[in-house]
Design a protein around this motif. Structure first.
Motif, PDB file in Angstrom:
ATOM      1  N   TRP A 115      45.216  42.869  31.568  1.00 51.90           N
ATOM      2  CA  TRP A 115      46.058  41.944  32.350  1.00 51.90           C
ATOM      3  C   TRP A 115      47.172  41.293  31.559  1.00 51.90           C
ATOM      4  O   TRP A 115      48.112  40.759  32.137  1.00 51.90           O
ATOM      5  N   LEU A 400      43.835  39.876  43.764  1.00 51.80           N
ATOM      6  CA  LEU A 400      44.703  40.810  44.490  1.00 51.80           C
ATOM      7  C   LEU A 400      43.928  41.571  45.554  1.00 51.80           C
ATOM      8  O   LEU A 400      44.424  41.796  46.662  1.00 51.80           O
ATOM      9  N   ILE A 477      45.210  41.099  38.967  1.00 50.65           N
ATOM     10  CA  ILE A 477      46.115  42.033  39.636  1.00 50.65           C
ATOM     11  C   ILE A 477      45.908  43.477  39.189  1.00 50.65           C
ATOM     12  O   ILE A 477      45.988  44.400  39.999  1.00 50.65           O
ATOM     13  N   HIS A 478      45.593  43.692  37.921  1.00 49.46           N
ATOM     14  CA  HIS A 478      45.604  45.089  37.479  1.00 49.46           C
ATOM     15  C   HIS A 478      44.285  45.828  37.593  1.00 49.46           C
ATOM     16  O   HIS A 478      44.072  46.827  36.902  1.00 49.46           O
ATOM     17  N   TYR A 498      51.214  46.131  46.959  1.00 44.88           N
ATOM     18  CA  TYR A 498      52.312  45.211  46.667  1.00 44.88           C
ATOM     19  C   TYR A 498      53.268  45.066  47.843  1.00 44.88           C
ATOM     20  O   TYR A 498      53.805  43.976  48.082  1.00 44.88           O
ATOM     21  N   ALA A 516      51.956  34.790  40.428  1.00 49.76           N
ATOM     22  CA  ALA A 516      51.242  36.002  40.022  1.00 49.76           C
ATOM     23  C   ALA A 516      50.559  35.751  38.679  1.00 49.76           C
ATOM     24  O   ALA A 516      51.137  35.125  37.786  1.00 49.76           O
ATOM     25  N   GLU A 519      48.933  39.868  35.502  1.00 46.82           N
ATOM     26  CA  GLU A 519      49.839  40.859  36.080  1.00 46.82           C
ATOM     27  C   GLU A 519      50.731  41.549  35.064  1.00 46.82           C
ATOM     28  O   GLU A 519      51.637  42.301  35.434  1.00 46.82           O
ATOM     29  N   PHE A 524      53.364  46.381  37.777  1.00 46.35           N
ATOM     30  CA  PHE A 524      53.566  45.193  38.609  1.00 46.35           C
ATOM     31  C   PHE A 524      55.042  44.827  38.689  1.00 46.35           C
ATOM     32  O   PHE A 524      55.586  44.611  39.774  1.00 46.35           O
TER      33      PHE A 524
END
Length: 849
Positions: A115, A400, A477-478, A498, A516, A519, A524
């Motif tokens: 991340w 996410l 997010i990842h 996204y 965010a 990310e 991203f």
């Protein structure tokens, strides 16, 4: 609007024609990639190709690109070229050397966790780290710089790795799915050259923006309203035990001490989540084991029972529930100890049935006999805003994919979710060990069908907007790249999620209400930032080392500042950098506060309830909960770009920023820790934790990065105020000031241009000396002469002691229409009081003969 006219030409790995120099400053000749004849990469393999920016087709949707960006990119197209490559057999992951980088200083930014990214410097391709996102090269021969940026091309995403042979630079081009293969690429990386490193970054990413058309630059977007305000985040006060009563008392604690938070972030712990072995439609009762929430999945879009029980007016009543942070923490520690005891017994094959069951910490009863219906999150937000009317925004956290473990299959109507095995990408194998990664791989991800990603966000966010939530902090997010095998690869899966996120942001949160987090990967930034305009640029604020190093409370703070300042070089092209929260009573709180004051983003803390340093906070925050924010985002000064301010035992971190009428340079001693490649982790370098000396000057400020301050580059003299030292001095533009800082300490330099009024009189306003960002208090400045009398008109935001340099004693000072007393000394130091007038601007006239 039609795209700019670009001339088609492609340059292969062979001698170039004369015409090539007309389309690009880069060339690939005799197995060398060069710029203006200076070699960047040598021994380039024959399967690598170079194409001038103007030779390749670009995104055709130019109507969405502001005309000034298109014009600028077209005018500088000679400065850029794309790297491509081809392989004999189609593959899903290609590791292709692109040449040797030797004896040239570079700054790189690489992912040290899934991340998070950070900086690394070196002079050879062998010095590079895995998963490098960008390389900035120093070109002293040209007094210039070049940047190499891995890109998205089709269904593939690229990163830079070190090679096996000395100096080798390897481009990793991967799809994230064994079912998605490729063999020929024309633009999987991009090269750009320029003589100003900050303008180079802007120009390079503007060119990539025109080429890809998948994101928007920061300058094109509106940032969240919270950017100019002070806020409080619940995380370090409660962790997963957050609930309404504690939240209420947290806001109350700030407001009653004259610093009302203008935004509140309800972090992880408010959602309806559980684990696969628990009842499908009930909140988990066991969230105390380290990382337990990372195995949980979302089973309901609405708030959990702790929050659902809240009834309208509960905290407005005279007999509202009390809150004691110490007792709360003690209960939490007991729960953690019980969970750890159970874990050990289970590992030894023992029986835990005799031990107490886990419980939830809460202070609200659910008495149905009072005749009042539950109000939940809506009632809580409404009551908070009724009581604390300056509370403008309430954000909530979510991952996410819904929760850490995604969405639990079969629990949320209309959403098709499936638990998908998670696999760490090969390029991440040498990143830092991370509990979050381990837990997600153990439990898999409850992935909503990508075709329904937009439905997930619309359902979640429309409900939140309906109950009064004005924004979200989107975290974790990842994880998508772990589960892309059966979904067309990482690029296609990311696009689906996204795109849905951006649409929901525009519809439900005024187009900008999103932070965010976790990310920091190029997927991203290239695919998610059409609408998203703010994001974290550092790892979490760690108040202590989770691995037990007692010095971690100190050295981790410097590491955090390095993350934020260097990451902003590239991430700031896409999003407003957010330097994260800190705790105002932490042992290094002032160190953090100094950086937040000039970072250019929001200021927020994660204090425990009642545990605050209000004297420190008042140097950052005004009585109405607003802040004195800089006009740019903070970046390392030029002389820091290719140095190591973490463990070279000689370099101070210097970051610059701009106010409307002055510059500011923050100098921080961050030495003592950093990335340790051999162990793939950050660790202490105690031999570097010592006093460090350096120099600063007015030339450290990049005045040209704002049109309004560019004129100050030609200023002959500057008034420089050292905040911590409380010292005002006058220097020439290139005159250096020496400074020595102890470990984990800092100094802030407000740098104000000296204006010559006449042959004798010179003047330079500093601002409010009681505020860390003194110069941010000056909203308007004008010099007017009439009949030999000079008036300096200043509009001031805030309250406190105003400081200025005036070579001559003023005749009078008129403040909001009335004469005020002032102190002036023969060394030119001028001071007067600025009272608080409720948040408006005070007008000051300083008359000087």
């Amino acid at each position: 609007m039609s795209p700019p006219n670009f001339v088609s030409q492609r340059v292969g790995n062979k001698p170039t024609s004369n015409n090539t120099s007309n389309t690009s400053r880069f060339s690939l000749c005799n197995r060398n990639i060069s710029v203006d004849g200076i070699t960047l990469l040598s021994e380039v393999p024959v399967n690598v190709a170079l194409s001038p920016f103007s030779s390749l087709p670009h995104n055709s949707d130019t109507d969405s690109i502001p005309p000034h960006i298109l014009k600028s990119v077209a005018s500088k197209s000679k400065n850029g070229s794309f790297l491509g490559l081809s392989v004999k057999q189609a593959q899903d992951r290609i590791l292709n050397p692109i040449g040797k980088l030797l004896n040239r200083k570079f700054l790189s930014l690489f992912r040290f966790k899934t991340w998070w990214s950070t900086m690394w410097v070196g002079s050879s391709g062998s010095d590079l780290q895995m998963e490098t996102q960008l390389i900035l090269l120093q070109l002293p021969e040209l007094n210039s710089f070049a940047v190499l940026i891995p890109l998205i091309e089709g269904n593939f995403r690229s990163a830079i790795h070190p090679g096996a042979s000395h100096g080798d630079v390897v481009l990793c081009v991967e799809s994230g799915s064994t079912k998605v293969r490729g063999q020929k690429f024309s633009s999987c990386a991009y090269l750009h050259v320029g003589d100003n490193p900050y303008e180079l970054m802007r120009d390079a990413f503007a060119a990539v923006r025109v080429h890809l058309g998948t994101f928007s630059l920061l300058e094109e977007k509106t940032v969240p309203k919270i950017v100019d305000k002070f806020g409080w985040c619940s995380w370090d006060a409660f962790y997963l035990t957050v609930e309404p009563v504690g939240l209420w008392h947290g806001v109350k604690s700030f407001a009653e001490n004259g610093l009302p938070p203008r935004f509140l972030i309800i972090d992880d712990g408010w959602q309806s989540i559980n684990m696969d072995h628990e009842p499908a439609l009930q909140d988990s009762k066991d969230l105390t084991t380290l990382g337990s929430q990372m195995l949980c999945r979302l089973y309901r879009l609405k708030e959990n029972e702790k929050f659902a029980k809240y009834k309208s007016g509960t905290m407005l009543r005279p007999n509202a529930p009390k809150f004691d942070q110490e007792k709360h923490d003690a209960m939490f520690k007991e729960m953690v100890a019980l969970a750890e005891k159970k874990r050990k017994i289970k590992e030894e094959g023992g029986d835990v049935l005799a031990l107490p069951s886990p419980k939830t910490i809460e202070y609200l009863n659910d008495d149905e006999d009072d005749g009042q219906e539950r109000g939940g999150l809506m009632a809580l937000v409404s009551d908070l805003k009724e009581k604390y009317q300056t509370l403008d925004d309430v954000y909530v956290w979510h991952a996410l994919c819904g929760a850490w473990g995604g969405v639990r299959p079969g629990t949320i109507a209309g959403l098709e979710a499936k638990v998908t095995s998670a696999k760490l990408a090969a390029g991440l194998q040498n990143t830092m060990n991370d509990l979050a990664v381990d837990m997600i791989i153990e439990g898999g991800l409850g992935l909503v069908n990508p075709n329904q990603a937009a439905d997930l966000y619309e359902a979640m966010h429309s409900y939140l907007a309906e109950v009064g939530i004005s924004g979200v902090k989107v975290d974790v997010i990842h994880t998508l790249e772990y589960v892309s095998e059966d979904h067309g690869g990482r690029v296609q899966l990311a696009k689906a999620y996204y795109d849905g996120l951006n649409k929901s942001l525009q519809k439900n949160f005024a187009g900008s209400g999103l932070i965010a987090s976790m990310e920091q990967c190029n997927d991203f930034f290239f695919l998610a930032t059409k609408q998203v305009s703010m994001g974290r640029v550092g790892d979490d604020f760690w108040f202590q080392d989770p691995n037990g190093d007692p010095m971690g409370a100190f050295w981790l703070q410097g590491v955090h500042m390095i993350h934020c300042s260097y990451n902003s070089l590239w991430q700031g092209q896409f999003i407003q950098p957010d330097w994260d929260m800190f705790q105002s009573d932490h042992i290094c709180a002032e160190f953090h506060a100094g950086s937040r004051a000039i970072c250019g983003g929001p200021v927020y803390v994660s204090d425990k309830v009642g545990h605050h340093n209000f004297d420190l906070l008042r140097k950052l925050v005004l009585p109405d909960g607003t802040i004195l924010r800089c006009q740019h985002y903070a970046l390392p000064t030029r002389d820091c770009l290719f140095e190591n301010p973490l463990f070279d035992a000689k370099t101070l971190l210097k970051i610059w920023n701009l106010n409307k009428f002055a510059g500011v340079v923050g100098v921080f001693n961050c030495q003592g820790a950093g990335w340790y490649p051999e162990e793939h982790r950050c660790r202490a370098y105690p031999q570097c934790y010592k006093s460090i000396s350096g120099v600063i000057s007015a030339d450290d400020v990049e005045w040209e990065q704002k049109d309004s301050t560019a004129v100050y580059r030609n200023t002959e003299q500057f008034a420089v105020y050292l905040h911590k030292s409380d010292n005002l001095t006058i220097v020439k533009s290139n005159e250096q000031i020496n400074i020595t800082l102890q470990p984990s300490s800092f100094e802030l330099f407000t740098i104000s241009p000296v204006h010559r009024l006449n042959e004798r009189a010179k003047f330079a306003p500093i601002g409010l000396e009681n505020m860390f960002n003194s110069g941010g208090a000056i909203e308007f400045l004008e010099y007017v002469s009439k009949g030999g009398l000079y008036n300096v008109k200043i509009k001031v935001k805030g309250t406190g002691k105003f400081l200025a340099y005036s070579s001559e004693k003023p005749r009078e000072i008129i403040f909001n229409g009335e004469d005020v007393e002032f102190d002036w000394s023969s060394n030119g130091i001028l001071r007067f009081e600025v009272p608080w007038i409720g948040g408006g601007l005070s007008t000051v006239y300083i008359s000087i003969y």
